[in-house]
Design an enzyme around this catalytic site. Sequence first.
Site, PDB file in Angstrom:
ATOM      1  N   GLN A 180      -0.894  -2.211  -7.361  1.00  9.89           N
ATOM      2  CA  GLN A 180      -0.815  -2.809  -6.110  1.00  9.89           C
ATOM      3  C   GLN A 180       0.586  -3.370  -5.937  1.00  9.89           C
ATOM      4  O   GLN A 180       0.792  -3.777  -4.815  1.00  9.89           O
ATOM      5  CB  GLN A 180      -1.970  -3.728  -5.854  1.00  9.89           C
ATOM      6  CG  GLN A 180      -3.315  -3.113  -5.690  1.00  9.89           C
ATOM      7  CD  GLN A 180      -4.267  -4.135  -5.441  1.00  9.89           C
ATOM      8  OE1 GLN A 180      -5.514  -4.343  -5.925  1.00  9.89           O
ATOM      9  NE2 GLN A 180      -4.268  -4.934  -4.128  1.00  9.89           N
TER      10      GLN A 180
ATOM     11  N   ARG B 297     -10.492  -8.657  -1.887  1.00  7.28           N
ATOM     12  CA  ARG B 297     -10.278  -8.573  -0.448  1.00  7.28           C
ATOM     13  C   ARG B 297     -10.070  -9.950   0.343  1.00  7.28           C
ATOM     14  O   ARG B 297     -10.796 -10.078   1.343  1.00  7.28           O
ATOM     15  CB  ARG B 297     -11.307  -7.780   0.216  1.00  7.28           C
ATOM     16  CG  ARG B 297     -10.962  -7.113   1.335  1.00  7.28           C
ATOM     17  CD  ARG B 297     -12.041  -5.959   1.741  1.00  7.28           C
ATOM     18  NE  ARG B 297     -11.517  -5.433   2.939  1.00  7.28           N
ATOM     19  CZ  ARG B 297     -11.731  -3.988   3.557  1.00  7.28           C
ATOM     20  NH1 ARG B 297     -12.568  -3.379   2.626  1.00  7.28           N
ATOM     21  NH2 ARG B 297     -11.242  -3.696   4.588  1.00  7.28           N
ATOM     22  N   CYS B 298      -9.181 -10.617  -0.205  1.00 10.83           N
ATOM     23  CA  CYS B 298      -8.964 -12.138   0.555  1.00 10.83           C
ATOM     24  C   CYS B 298      -7.622 -12.406  -0.242  1.00 10.83           C
ATOM     25  O   CYS B 298      -7.078 -11.790  -0.899  1.00 10.83           O
ATOM     26  CB  CYS B 298      -9.820 -13.241   0.191  1.00 10.83           C
ATOM     27  SG  CYS B 298      -9.751 -14.018  -1.170  1.00 10.83           S
TER      28      CYS B 298
ATOM     29  N   GLU C  52      -8.443  -8.023   5.355  1.00  7.16           N
ATOM     30  CA  GLU C  52      -9.543  -8.761   4.420  1.00  7.16           C
ATOM     31  C   GLU C  52     -10.241  -9.955   5.416  1.00  7.16           C
ATOM     32  O   GLU C  52     -11.129 -10.425   4.976  1.00  7.16           O
ATOM     33  CB  GLU C  52      -8.338  -9.724   3.598  1.00  7.16           C
ATOM     34  CG  GLU C  52      -7.834  -8.731   2.512  1.00  7.16           C
ATOM     35  CD  GLU C  52      -6.602  -9.127   1.637  1.00  7.16           C
ATOM     36  OE1 GLU C  52      -6.366 -10.114   2.060  1.00  7.16           O
ATOM     37  OE2 GLU C  52      -6.396  -8.420   0.855  1.00  7.16           O
TER      38      GLU C  52
HETATM   39  O1  CDP Z   1      -1.991  -5.386   3.294  1.00  8.78           O
HETATM   40  P1  CDP Z   1      -3.110  -4.621   3.739  1.00  8.78           P
HETATM   41  O2  CDP Z   1      -2.534  -3.251   4.043  1.00  8.78           O
HETATM   42  O3  CDP Z   1      -4.119  -4.454   2.832  1.00  8.78           O
HETATM   43  O4  CDP Z   1      -3.568  -5.127   5.079  1.00  8.78           O
HETATM   44  P2  CDP Z   1      -3.165  -5.393   6.564  1.00  8.78           P
HETATM   45  O5  CDP Z   1      -1.787  -5.851   6.558  1.00  8.78           O
HETATM   46  O6  CDP Z   1      -4.105  -6.221   7.160  1.00  8.78           O
HETATM   47  O7  CDP Z   1      -3.271  -4.052   7.064  1.00  8.78           O
HETATM   48  C1  CDP Z   1      -4.470  -3.264   7.033  1.00  8.78           C
HETATM   49  C2  CDP Z   1      -4.334  -2.101   7.966  1.00  8.78           C
HETATM   50  O8  CDP Z   1      -4.609  -2.359   9.361  1.00  8.78           O
HETATM   51  C3  CDP Z   1      -2.938  -1.546   8.087  1.00  8.78           C
HETATM   52  O9  CDP Z   1      -2.894  -0.132   8.297  1.00  8.78           O
HETATM   53  C4  CDP Z   1      -2.342  -2.056   9.176  1.00  8.78           C
HETATM   54  O10 CDP Z   1      -1.058  -1.627   9.650  1.00  8.78           O
HETATM   55  C5  CDP Z   1      -3.361  -2.128  10.077  1.00  8.78           C
HETATM   56  N1  CDP Z   1      -3.252  -3.379  11.133  1.00  8.78           N
HETATM   57  C6  CDP Z   1      -3.195  -2.998  12.611  1.00  8.78           C
HETATM   58  O11 CDP Z   1      -3.430  -1.999  12.901  1.00  8.78           O
HETATM   59  N2  CDP Z   1      -2.951  -4.054  13.237  1.00  8.78           N
HETATM   60  C7  CDP Z   1      -2.666  -5.370  12.890  1.00  8.78           C
HETATM   61  N3  CDP Z   1      -2.532  -6.457  13.547  1.00  8.78           N
HETATM   62  C8  CDP Z   1      -2.861  -5.860  11.549  1.00  8.78           C
HETATM   63  C9  CDP Z   1      -3.081  -4.452  10.410  1.00  8.78           C
END
Ligand code: CDP
Length: 809
Positions: free
Chosen positions: A240, A387-388, A763
Site C-alpha cells: 500500500q 479501513r480507517c 473509510e
Molecule cells: O485513500 P483512498 O483512495 O482509500 O480513499 P479516498 O481518498 O477516500 O478515495 C476513495 C475513492 O473515492 C477514490 O477513487 C476517490 O477519488 C473517491 N472520492 C471522491 O470521488 N470524492 C471525494 N470527495 C473523496 C473520494
Amino acid sequence: MKDEITSRDDRVANLKGMGCSRKRVEDARFTQGKGNYVDDIKLDGMLFGDFVRSPYAHARIKSVNSEAALKVPGVLAVLTAEDLAPLGLHWMPTLAGDKQMVLADGKVLFQGQEVAFVVAEDRYAAADGIEAVEVEYEELPVIVDPFKSLESDVVLREDTVDENGKATDGAHGPRKHPNHIFTWEVGEKDATEQVIDEADVVATETMYYHRTHPCPLETCGSVASMDKVNGKLTLWGTFQAPHAIRTIVSLISGLEEHNIRVISPDIGGGFGNKVGAYPGYVCSVVASIVTGRPVKWIEDRMDNLMTTAFARDYWMTGKISATKEGKITGLHCNVTADHGGFDACADPTKFPAGFMNICTGSYDIPTAYLAVDGVYTNKAPGGVSYRCSFRVTEAVYFIERMIEVLAIELNMDAAELRRINFIKKDQFPYQSALGWEYDSGDYHTAWDKALKTVDYDGLRAEQAERVEAFKRGETRKIMGIGLSFFTEIVGAGPVKNCDILGLGMFDSCEIRIHPTGSAIARLGTISQGQGHATTFAQILASEIGLPADSITVEEGDTDTAPYGLGTYGSRSTPVAGAATAMAGRKIRAKAQMIAAYLLEVHDDDVEFDVDRFVVKGAPERFKTMKEIAFAAYNQAIPGIEPGLEAVSYYDPPNMTYPFGAYICVMDIDVDTGVTDIRRFYALDDCGTRINPMIIEGQVHGGLTEALAVALGQEIAYDDQGNVKTGTLMDFFLPTAWEVPNYETDHTVTPSPHHPIGAKGVGESPHVGGVPCFSNAVQDAFRPFGLRHTNMPHDHWRIWKTANSLGMHD
Ligand code: CDP
C-alpha cells in the site's frame, strides 16, 4: 485544430471531470480477468518460498533441523534466523519503532510465527519441504490477556529487559513492565477528573473492541528478483506504500535506493493489511539474492488471517459527564491496547495509538483526557487501521457508545443528546480538547436531514409499541434503532505532525501532457480497488481541460512515480488528490502563457474556460488545451521552455474531517438471536464530490465491512493462543445474503484548505457503520434493561444477551 464540440455544456460533458459519475476505467480489466496481481507474475526460473510456522503461541526453539527438507525433490534452500543473522536481517524494524523477528530467533511469540523459509522449485515442493523441517519446541506459558500480561512474571520479549531483569525504555518512552510497550497521554488529566467529579451526571462504561482482520480478497505476497549482473533488485508486492517499502528495503539491506525498484501491481483490496512490512518480503529478497533466481512468496488464507496485521483489540473504559440538561462537560478515556508479540502498528510516529485522540467525536466537549497503554501478548502483531485512519474506528465506536450510555443515564433520547452537543457550524475551524483542528462541518443540517428522511419520531413510536407487544407476549421480535454520527480525520500529513519511520507524510503527482493533447499522470499513491485511475483523471480533466478519457493515471512503480507515502487512511484524495490539482494548476499556468502568445495578447487578457483559454471579452478568440499542448512541443515560444509537464509534492496544511449521519433499523428475534436489517440510511459529507458513483461504491463497501465487524467478524484465541477463526469457515465475511439495501445520501461541506475542497470518503462508512450496527442491537435491548454488550453481535451472543435480560423466561 478544429473544435468539434461547440456548446459549453457539451464541452463540460466531454471532459468527464469532477462531479460526474464516470464509469470506472479499471473495471474493463478487472471484470474480464485481465488484472495483473502479484501471483500473476511469472518469471523465468522463478522459485517459490514458504514458511514453516509455529504451532505454539509461546515456545522456545531448541533446534531447527533442515536435513530431511533439503532432500525433498525440488527444495533448494531452507533459511533460518541463523542464516539471516550475519546479514543483520533476522529482525526487522516495524513501522511503530519496534522490531520484529523475521524468522524465529530463539523463541516464538504467537501461533503461526515464521520459523524457517523453505525455497523450492514450486509451491508443492515447498509445502513438502515445510513438512520435512524438524523443529523442536519447548512450550512456555501463554498470555493472551493484556491485563494479565501486565501483571505476569513471564517476560515475553527478552529485549525489553536489561541484564538485571528491569524493563528498558521502549520506542515511545519508559515501560511500566517488561510486557508494556508504551503509555500515550493526551489532554488534561486533573482538569478532566475534576469536571467529572463535580458533574450532575456521569456515565461510566468499559467496552472491548474485539480483534479482527482486514481480510482482503487477495492475500499478501511478493516476488523478488535480484539481477546480480546489474546489481538491481526488483520487488513486486502487495504494497500500500511502495516508496516507503523501497526506502525500508534500502535501509535494512544496504542496497542503494536507486538500485531497488518496487512495483505494486494490481492489488485486490488492502484495508490496512498491506501497509507494513512482512517477513515474507524480506525472505523473498534474501532468497533471491542467495539463489540468484526470482523468488515468489504468496500467503494462503490461513497465513493471512493468523499472522498478518490484525486490527483493533482495544479495551476502552470511558467516563462521560454532563449537566442535567444533557450538555457534556468532560470525557475521560483509558485504553489497554493488545498489540500481540511485536508492536507492528502502522501509525504516524508521534501517534503510538493512531488518531485515537479524536475520541471526543463530533461533540463540543470542553475538557478531555485520553491514556493508552500498549501491551505485548502471545498474539499476532499488527494493530493496523482496517479501513480507517489510524484507530479512528475505535475512537468513534467509543464515543458513540458513551453517548448512548449517557442517554440511558440521563433518561434522554440519544438523537436529541447528540443534537445538543454537536459542534456548531459557526464553531469551525474547531479546536478539540484533545488537540485537533476540525476544518469544516455542518452537523446539525446532516443530522436533521437523516432523522427526517427515516421518520425518526415514527420509528420511535413503532419501537415503543413493539416493546409493549413483546411484554404482552404478542411478538418475539424486538426492534432497534441504531444511531451514529461520526467525524473522521483523514489525509495524513502534514509533514510537521506526521511521519512514518521518519518519512514525512506528503504526497505527489507528476503530469506529462503529450503533444497531441493526451496525458499521463503518475502519483505516489496506489489504488487497491478504490478507482484512482478513474477519479484522479477527473480532477485533472477539470483542472487542465483535457478529457478524462485522454488521461492515463499510473501508480505503484517507484522507478516512474514521484515519491509518495501511499494509500491508506483515506489519504489519497486529501493529499495526492490535492497534489494532482496543484500539478494541474501548474500546467494551466504555463498553458495560459502559451495561449496568450498564440493569441497575441497579454497573459492577463486570457481566461480559462472548461477546455480552453479565451480572450477576455472576445469568446470567439480562443485556443483549446489540445492546441496549446501541440504548440508547447512544436512552436518556438520566446521565453518559454518547450514541453508541458509539472510535478507537485503536496504537504497538506491540515487533515480533512469528513462526517456522516447513519441510521440502522433492525429487527431481532430474541429466541434465535437472528438480526434482520430492515433499513440502513447513510448520509456522508466528504466535501466536494469527485465521482458520486464511486463514492456510493465506497460507502457500500465500507458499510459491508462494518456490518461484518459489528455482527460477527473476529480473530478469536483460546487460552493457549490457538487462533479459533483462521479460515473463512469461521471468520465471517458477509455475502449478498447478509447485506441489506443501503440508502445513501449526502450533504456537501467543502474542506476550506484542500485545493478542490474534497475530503476523503473510503473509510468513513466503516468508521460510522460499526457503531451504527452495534447501537441498533444495543438499542433494541435498551427498553429491557441493557446498558452495553460487547461486539461482535453474532446470533449466539445476542441470544445470550436476551437470556441474561430474562427475555426467555
Ligand atoms: O485513500 P483512498 O483512495 O482509500 O480513499 P479516498 O481518498 O477516500 O478515495 C476513495 C475513492 O473515492 C477514490 O477513487 C476517490 O477519488 C473517491 N472520492 C471522491 O470521488 N470524492 C471525494 N470527495 C473523496 C473520494
